[in-house]
Scaffold this motif. Sequence first.
Motif, short mmCIF file in Angstrom:
data_model
loop_
_atom_site.label_atom_id
_atom_site.label_comp_id
_atom_site.label_asym_id
_atom_site.label_seq_id
_atom_site.Cartn_x
_atom_site.Cartn_y
_atom_site.Cartn_z
N ALA A 21 106.28 95.30 99.87
CA ALA A 21 104.96 95.74 100.29
C ALA A 21 104.16 96.31 99.14
O ALA A 21 102.94 96.25 99.14
N ALA A 22 104.83 96.89 98.15
CA ALA A 22 104.12 97.61 97.10
C ALA A 22 103.82 96.77 95.88
O ALA A 22 102.93 97.11 95.13
N GLY A 23 104.53 95.70 95.64
CA GLY A 23 104.29 94.89 94.46
C GLY A 23 105.23 95.25 93.34
O GLY A 23 106.21 95.96 93.53
N PRO A 24 104.93 94.76 92.11
CA PRO A 24 105.84 94.99 90.99
C PRO A 24 105.79 96.42 90.50
O PRO A 24 104.87 97.18 90.80
N VAL A 25 106.79 96.79 89.71
CA VAL A 25 106.78 98.07 89.01
C VAL A 25 105.83 97.96 87.82
O VAL A 25 105.95 97.05 87.01
N ILE A 26 104.88 98.86 87.72
CA ILE A 26 103.94 98.88 86.60
C ILE A 26 104.20 100.15 85.81
O ILE A 26 104.03 101.26 86.33
N THR A 27 104.66 100.00 84.57
CA THR A 27 104.97 101.18 83.77
C THR A 27 103.69 101.94 83.44
O THR A 27 102.58 101.39 83.44
N GLU A 28 103.87 103.21 83.14
CA GLU A 28 102.71 104.05 82.84
C GLU A 28 101.92 103.55 81.63
O GLU A 28 100.69 103.45 81.68
N PRO A 29 102.58 103.17 80.51
CA PRO A 29 101.81 102.61 79.40
C PRO A 29 101.06 101.34 79.78
O PRO A 29 99.94 101.11 79.35
N ALA A 30 101.68 100.50 80.62
CA ALA A 30 101.01 99.28 81.07
C ALA A 30 99.80 99.60 81.94
O ALA A 30 98.76 98.96 81.84
N ARG A 31 99.95 100.60 82.81
CA ARG A 31 98.83 100.98 83.68
C ARG A 31 97.65 101.48 82.86
O ARG A 31 96.50 101.10 83.09
N ARG A 42 105.08 95.41 81.88
CA ARG A 42 105.01 96.26 80.70
C ARG A 42 103.70 96.03 79.96
O ARG A 42 102.93 95.15 80.31
N ALA A 43 103.50 96.80 78.90
CA ALA A 43 102.24 96.70 78.15
C ALA A 43 102.04 95.31 77.58
O ALA A 43 100.92 94.80 77.55
N ASP A 44 103.11 94.68 77.11
CA ASP A 44 102.97 93.33 76.56
C ASP A 44 102.48 92.34 77.61
O ASP A 44 101.75 91.39 77.30
N ASP A 45 102.88 92.54 78.87
CA ASP A 45 102.40 91.66 79.94
C ASP A 45 100.91 91.85 80.16
O ASP A 45 100.19 90.89 80.43
N VAL A 46 100.45 93.09 80.04
CA VAL A 46 99.02 93.36 80.19
C VAL A 46 98.23 92.64 79.10
O VAL A 46 97.20 92.02 79.36
N ARG A 47 98.72 92.70 77.88
CA ARG A 47 98.02 92.03 76.78
C ARG A 47 97.95 90.52 77.01
O ARG A 47 96.98 89.87 76.64
N ALA A 48 99.00 89.97 77.62
CA ALA A 48 99.04 88.52 77.83
C ALA A 48 97.95 88.04 78.78
O ALA A 48 97.50 86.89 78.67
N VAL A 49 97.51 88.89 79.71
CA VAL A 49 96.48 88.48 80.67
C VAL A 49 95.15 89.17 80.41
O VAL A 49 94.22 89.05 81.21
N ALA A 50 95.06 89.90 79.28
CA ALA A 50 93.80 90.58 78.96
C ALA A 50 92.72 89.56 78.63
O ALA A 50 93.01 88.44 78.21
N PRO A 51 91.45 89.95 78.82
CA PRO A 51 90.36 89.07 78.40
C PRO A 51 90.51 88.68 76.94
O PRO A 51 91.04 89.43 76.13
N ALA A 52 90.06 87.48 76.61
CA ALA A 52 90.26 86.93 75.27
C ALA A 52 89.74 87.85 74.18
O ALA A 52 90.29 87.90 73.08
N ALA A 53 88.70 88.61 74.48
CA ALA A 53 88.11 89.48 73.46
C ALA A 53 89.07 90.57 73.03
O ALA A 53 88.95 91.12 71.94
N HIS A 54 90.05 90.90 73.87
CA HIS A 54 90.98 91.97 73.56
C HIS A 54 92.31 91.46 73.01
O HIS A 54 93.17 92.24 72.68
N ARG A 55 92.48 90.15 72.92
CA ARG A 55 93.73 89.60 72.43
C ARG A 55 93.62 89.26 70.95
O ARG A 55 92.56 88.84 70.48
#
Length: 389
Positions: free
Chosen positions: A109-119, A141-154
């Motif tokens: 019901a809650a979804g994946p675990v999102i670490t605090e640095p990733a959040r 994790r934070a690396d996963d966030v970077r992978a889906v970040a807008p292109a301007a931030h990658r």
Amino acid sequence: MRSANEVRAPRLNTLDEDYVVLEWLVQDGAAVAEGDALVAVETSKAVEEIAAPSAGRAMHAVAAGQRCRVGEIVARIVPEGAAADDSGTHQPPAAVVLGAESTDRPAAAAGPVITEPARRLAEELGVSTAALHALGKAVIRADDVRAVAPAAHRPTVAVAPHGEPVRLPRGQAAVAATAARSHLEIPAAFLVMEVGVDAAVAASRVARRRVRAMVGLTELTVLALGRLRADFPWAFAGTDDPSAPRVRPGAHVGVTVDVGSGLAVPVVPDADRATLGQVAARLTELRQRSQHARLSENILRGANITLALAPEDGVVFSRPLVPPGQACVVSLPAVQERCVLEDGQPRARRVVHLGLAYDHRVLNGREAAAFLTGLRGLLEAPEALVDDA
């Protein structure tokens, strides 16, 4: 009935009182051997693994996504043939999402675990929760966030059309300038020795369980360099003035890290006074910081010797450049396997070709060979290094 072995959260660094359970590395109730990695927890500095203290079946006591305090039971190892608990039943804890209003909702019901640095990073880069959920991962994790970040931030690599020149990324430009200066100013020589590392690999496994941190050839080599400081002070000399090199206090070992846009060389300070556990903790922190682009100037300053890593498969040996201001740099390439004859019988042996590039104005060949021989000796008989964990 035999009692279960309690697995408690160890103190992984001096500042943290609790950690986040990122993910279980074994299923609830799965059979494990002594030393197997059970669970990954996130400290304020790194992601660490907690290992099984004995063989048996691993029973989860804390859900993925929850916090656990130092000393808290995170799992129980039940010997084969024993019941999971006094009632003979065991209910694994429900997974939760970090930062959710409620911490007792099931993962479905809650979804994946999102670490605090990733959040925090997701908020900074404008990545939606829906985009993170769409990754289909149990832990974000934070690396996963970077992978889906807008292109301007990658991070991007500029490719010039039709051979037009492009500006190097800032990090690579700094590497280029240092390389050019090294070639221009430093009369460097190079030695390479074959080092058997079977004993070091075995010792690393033992030390890993003891210090509860990643220990490999890199960690052992950093500690070995520190131990050589007393006998080979000139290998740690400063050469800012080549006509009057100065022996620097301490062994402050820079370790090369590829950060994507060039090399960085964060420093393990005071390796001559550190334990193996302290070296391992520092290198774990540096790896995490480099992955998250959090290498500050004070972390990159002060090396008086460098360990250049070239761990890619197939790299037999590497000849690094001597950094301006230092007397030498040690190269540690990938481990190779070879077949040798012992008592007429073939046997597999693991080796590395350990290299030493050195400033010939400060060190001569005999001194350099003695230094490299000392380093080889510590790695081929690493008991003293591991005992100093």
